[in-house]
Design a protein around this motif. Structure first.
Motif, PDB file in Angstrom:
ATOM      1  N   ASP A 156      51.376 -74.790 -64.045  1.00 27.07           N
ATOM      2  CA  ASP A 156      51.965 -75.094 -62.734  1.00 27.07           C
ATOM      3  C   ASP A 156      50.870 -75.272 -61.685  1.00 27.07           C
ATOM      4  O   ASP A 156      50.969 -74.766 -60.564  1.00 27.07           O
ATOM      5  N   ILE A 157      49.831 -76.003 -62.052  1.00 28.45           N
ATOM      6  CA  ILE A 157      48.691 -76.215 -61.166  1.00 28.45           C
ATOM      7  C   ILE A 157      49.023 -77.289 -60.132  1.00 28.45           C
ATOM      8  O   ILE A 157      49.556 -78.352 -60.454  1.00 28.45           O
ATOM      9  N   THR A 158      48.709 -76.979 -58.877  1.00 26.42           N
ATOM     10  CA  THR A 158      48.852 -77.930 -57.783  1.00 26.42           C
ATOM     11  C   THR A 158      47.496 -78.096 -57.114  1.00 26.42           C
ATOM     12  O   THR A 158      46.877 -77.112 -56.721  1.00 26.42           O
ATOM     13  N   GLN A 159      47.036 -79.326 -56.990  1.00 25.07           N
ATOM     14  CA  GLN A 159      45.727 -79.588 -56.418  1.00 25.07           C
ATOM     15  C   GLN A 159      45.859 -80.180 -55.023  1.00 25.07           C
ATOM     16  O   GLN A 159      46.607 -81.123 -54.808  1.00 25.07           O
ATOM     17  N   ARG A 160      45.118 -79.604 -54.081  1.00 21.75           N
ATOM     18  CA  ARG A 160      45.096 -80.144 -52.714  1.00 21.75           C
ATOM     19  C   ARG A 160      44.422 -81.513 -52.704  1.00 21.75           C
ATOM     20  O   ARG A 160      44.862 -82.430 -52.008  1.00 21.75           O
ATOM     21  N   VAL A 161      43.358 -81.656 -53.474  1.00 20.18           N
ATOM     22  CA  VAL A 161      42.678 -82.941 -53.633  1.00 20.18           C
ATOM     23  C   VAL A 161      43.130 -83.541 -54.959  1.00 20.18           C
ATOM     24  O   VAL A 161      42.981 -82.928 -56.005  1.00 20.18           O
ATOM     25  N   GLU A 162      43.708 -84.733 -54.893  1.00 23.30           N
ATOM     26  CA  GLU A 162      44.267 -85.353 -56.087  1.00 23.30           C
ATOM     27  C   GLU A 162      43.153 -85.661 -57.089  1.00 23.30           C
ATOM     28  O   GLU A 162      42.232 -86.419 -56.800  1.00 23.30           O
ATOM     29  N   GLN A 163      43.263 -85.060 -58.269  1.00 23.03           N
ATOM     30  CA  GLN A 163      42.260 -85.277 -59.298  1.00 23.03           C
ATOM     31  C   GLN A 163      42.907 -85.609 -60.640  1.00 23.03           C
ATOM     32  O   GLN A 163      42.948 -86.761 -61.049  1.00 23.03           O
ATOM     33  N   ILE A 164      43.452 -84.608 -61.319  1.00 24.57           N
ATOM     34  CA  ILE A 164      43.921 -84.850 -62.687  1.00 24.57           C
ATOM     35  C   ILE A 164      45.152 -85.757 -62.730  1.00 24.57           C
ATOM     36  O   ILE A 164      45.382 -86.436 -63.728  1.00 24.57           O
ATOM     37  N   HIS A 165      45.938 -85.768 -61.655  1.00 23.21           N
ATOM     38  CA  HIS A 165      47.107 -86.650 -61.635  1.00 23.21           C
ATOM     39  C   HIS A 165      46.848 -87.907 -60.804  1.00 23.21           C
ATOM     40  O   HIS A 165      47.780 -88.650 -60.481  1.00 23.21           O
ATOM     41  N   ARG A 166      45.599 -88.149 -60.494  1.00 21.40           N
ATOM     42  CA  ARG A 166      45.213 -89.352 -59.770  1.00 21.40           C
ATOM     43  C   ARG A 166      45.478 -90.565 -60.656  1.00 21.40           C
ATOM     44  O   ARG A 166      45.176 -90.560 -61.850  1.00 21.40           O
ATOM     45  N   ALA A 167      46.054 -91.602 -60.089  1.00 21.17           N
ATOM     46  CA  ALA A 167      46.300 -92.816 -60.867  1.00 21.17           C
ATOM     47  C   ALA A 167      44.972 -93.430 -61.281  1.00 21.17           C
ATOM     48  O   ALA A 167      44.039 -93.535 -60.479  1.00 21.17           O
ATOM     49  N   THR A 168      44.861 -93.819 -62.550  1.00 19.75           N
ATOM     50  CA  THR A 168      43.615 -94.383 -63.064  1.00 19.75           C
ATOM     51  C   THR A 168      43.871 -95.745 -63.709  1.00 19.75           C
ATOM     52  O   THR A 168      44.966 -96.022 -64.196  1.00 19.75           O
ATOM     53  N   TRP A 169      42.846 -96.563 -63.694  1.00 23.07           N
ATOM     54  CA  TRP A 169      42.868 -97.879 -64.334  1.00 23.07           C
ATOM     55  C   TRP A 169      41.638 -98.006 -65.224  1.00 23.07           C
ATOM     56  O   TRP A 169      40.544 -97.566 -64.849  1.00 23.07           O
ATOM     57  N   THR A 170      41.818 -98.581 -66.391  1.00 20.11           N
ATOM     58  CA  THR A 170      40.721 -98.836 -67.316  1.00 20.11           C
ATOM     59  C   THR A 170      40.501-100.337 -67.417  1.00 20.11           C
ATOM     60  O   THR A 170      41.459-101.104 -67.492  1.00 20.11           O
ATOM     61  N   ARG A 171      39.251-100.744 -67.413  1.00 24.31           N
ATOM     62  CA  ARG A 171      38.950-102.175 -67.486  1.00 24.31           C
ATOM     63  C   ARG A 171      39.464-102.758 -68.794  1.00 24.31           C
ATOM     64  O   ARG A 171      39.155-102.238 -69.875  1.00 24.31           O
ATOM     65  N   PRO A 172      40.257-103.827 -68.730  1.00 26.50           N
ATOM     66  CA  PRO A 172      40.796-104.445 -69.960  1.00 26.50           C
ATOM     67  C   PRO A 172      39.673-104.974 -70.853  1.00 26.50           C
ATOM     68  O   PRO A 172      38.624-105.406 -70.364  1.00 26.50           O
ATOM     69  N   GLU A 173      39.917-104.941 -72.131  1.00 31.97           N
ATOM     70  CA  GLU A 173      38.912-105.431 -73.074  1.00 31.97           C
ATOM     71  C   GLU A 173      38.743-106.948 -72.986  1.00 31.97           C
ATOM     72  O   GLU A 173      37.662-107.466 -73.291  1.00 31.97           O
ATOM     73  N   ASP A 174      39.788-107.651 -72.550  1.00 33.17           N
ATOM     74  CA  ASP A 174      39.711-109.110 -72.513  1.00 33.17           C
ATOM     75  C   ASP A 174      39.252-109.658 -71.166  1.00 33.17           C
ATOM     76  O   ASP A 174      39.363-110.860 -70.895  1.00 33.17           O
ATOM     77  N   VAL A 175      38.741-108.796 -70.283  1.00 32.82           N
ATOM     78  CA  VAL A 175      38.296-109.261 -68.977  1.00 32.82           C
ATOM     79  C   VAL A 175      37.103-110.199 -69.156  1.00 32.82           C
ATOM     80  O   VAL A 175      36.269-110.019 -70.053  1.00 32.82           O
ATOM     81  N   LYS A 176      37.042-111.228 -68.330  1.00 32.09           N
ATOM     82  CA  LYS A 176      35.914-112.157 -68.371  1.00 32.09           C
ATOM     83  C   LYS A 176      34.726-111.487 -67.695  1.00 32.09           C
ATOM     84  O   LYS A 176      34.695-111.332 -66.471  1.00 32.09           O
ATOM     85  N   GLU A 177      33.759-111.067 -68.474  1.00 35.91           N
ATOM     86  CA  GLU A 177      32.694-110.205 -67.968  1.00 35.91           C
ATOM     87  C   GLU A 177      31.831-110.864 -66.911  1.00 35.91           C
ATOM     88  O   GLU A 177      31.248-110.185 -66.068  1.00 35.91           O
ATOM     89  N   SER A 178      31.713-112.188 -66.926  1.00 35.65           N
ATOM     90  CA  SER A 178      30.876-112.866 -65.936  1.00 35.65           C
ATOM     91  C   SER A 178      31.597-113.106 -64.612  1.00 35.65           C
ATOM     92  O   SER A 178      30.973-113.467 -63.611  1.00 35.65           O
ATOM     93  N   ALA A 179      32.915-112.900 -64.595  1.00 38.14           N
ATOM     94  CA  ALA A 179      33.689-113.093 -63.364  1.00 38.14           C
ATOM     95  C   ALA A 179      33.340-111.995 -62.356  1.00 38.14           C
ATOM     96  O   ALA A 179      32.791-110.954 -62.701  1.00 38.14           O
ATOM     97  N   THR A 180      33.680-112.229 -61.093  1.00 28.40           N
ATOM     98  CA  THR A 180      33.363-111.254 -60.040  1.00 28.40           C
ATOM     99  C   THR A 180      34.581-110.842 -59.230  1.00 28.40           C
ATOM    100  O   THR A 180      34.447-110.075 -58.270  1.00 28.40           O
ATOM    101  N   GLU A 181      35.780-111.318 -59.602  1.00 25.08           N
ATOM    102  CA  GLU A 181      36.987-110.995 -58.843  1.00 25.08           C
ATOM    103  C   GLU A 181      38.141-110.638 -59.763  1.00 25.08           C
ATOM    104  O   GLU A 181      38.231-111.130 -60.885  1.00 25.08           O
ATOM    105  N   VAL A 182      39.019-109.784 -59.249  1.00 20.70           N
ATOM    106  CA  VAL A 182      40.278-109.453 -59.914  1.00 20.70           C
ATOM    107  C   VAL A 182      41.400-109.787 -58.935  1.00 20.70           C
ATOM    108  O   VAL A 182      41.342-109.395 -57.766  1.00 20.70           O
TER     109      VAL A 182
END
Length: 285
Positions: A156-182
């Motif tokens: 029943d842990i509650t964090q004042r600073v959002e950490q473990i339940h912070r929304a995260t995104w992982t870079r897709p494997e098919d991303v065009k590596e030379s591109a500079t924008e998403v």
């Protein structure tokens, strides 16, 4: 905080961070009586409450900065600030990793004057640690994040600073590596550029020129994520643009070179801005 005596038997104090007044019989009033609003003691407590609010926000912002950048924090520093309730609230129950064993994660419960940290490890045991420094890792860097979240729920842990339940995104494997924008979150329409900028600052992001930005230190490298929000002083309808990353010299970073924390935090900012867009209703929505 103790109650201070005022005129005609009234008493004043700070209760849950706000100025409170009670009658001579001891009953606390819902609001400060008009006759007491300009009283010097009431004004002093009001200014103290405002300072405490700013201090609490500053502590949380500093801890969030340590976490987002995964910077090593001296254990002695944590022990020194722990007595302060605002610092303690920001730090308590954050996942920490000592410099001696980067794979050993524990939830911070106490920091003693002797420089020891009390943490609850993932076996449910309270242990004492004395590392020279600790990191408050960004969740995208935590191994077995789902297991950590599940264990935190059991405690029943509650964090004042959002950490473990912070929304995260992982870079897709098919991303065009030379591109500079998403452009995943481009095209979110807002009534005006001002409303879009206000949303950015309300979420804690910096607005500079035509961009909303957030600065991240990822793998020892400072990177700034930026989302285009429109030219300053543009009064007509505006919309979110592309997300990009830049190094300390302002050069665009290729997507293949963006680190995991910088990627996650940049996407988090873009998604949060996009979520406030105008939603069309009706047959053309």
């Amino acid at each position: 905080m103790a109650w201070l005596a005022l005129d005609e038997g009234y008493e004043v104090s700070l209760v849950e961070g706000r100025v409170a007044v009670r009658r001579p019989a001891g009953r606390q009033l819902k609001t400060v009586p008009k006759a007491l609003r300009d009283h010097p003691e009431v004004d002093r407590l009001r200014r103290l409450a405002e300072w405490l609010d700013r201090h609490e926000a500053a502590c949380a912002a500093q801890v969030d900065g340590w976490m987002v950048s995964s910077l090593p924090v001296p254990t002695a520093l944590l022990a020194r600030v722990w007595r302060d309730e605002a610092w303690q609230a920001a730090l308590r129950d954050l996942a920490v990793v000592g410099d001696g064993d980067p794979d050993e994660v524990g939830f911070l419960r106490d920091a003693t004057d002797a420089g020891e940290l009390k943490v609850v490890n993932l076996d449910g045991e309270t242990v004492r640690l004395s590392p020279r420094t600790v990191t408050l890792p960004h969740p995208v860097l935590l191994p077995d994040l789902d297991d950590v979240r599940e264990f935190a729920a059991e405690l029943d842990i509650t964090q004042r600073v959002e950490q473990i339940h912070r929304a995260t995104w992982t870079r897709p494997e098919d991303v065009k590596e030379s591109a500079t924008e998403v452009r995943d979150y481009a095209g979110g329409k807002f009534p005006s550029r001002f409303s879009l900028a206000a949303r950015a600052t309300g979420l804690g992001y910096r607005v500079s020129g035509g961009y909303a930005t957030c600065r991240v230190r990822d793998g020892g490298r400072a990177v700034e994520a930026a989302v285009w929000i429109g030219e300053p002083y543009w009064e007509d309808e505006s919309e979110t643009g592309a997300l990009s990353w830049h190094d300390e010299e302002g050069r665009a970073v290729r997507l293949g070179e963006v680190g995991p924390v910088a990627w996650s935090e940049g996407m988090r900012m873009a998604a949060a801005l996009y979520a406030g867009r105008k939603i069309e209703e009706g047959g053309n929505a």
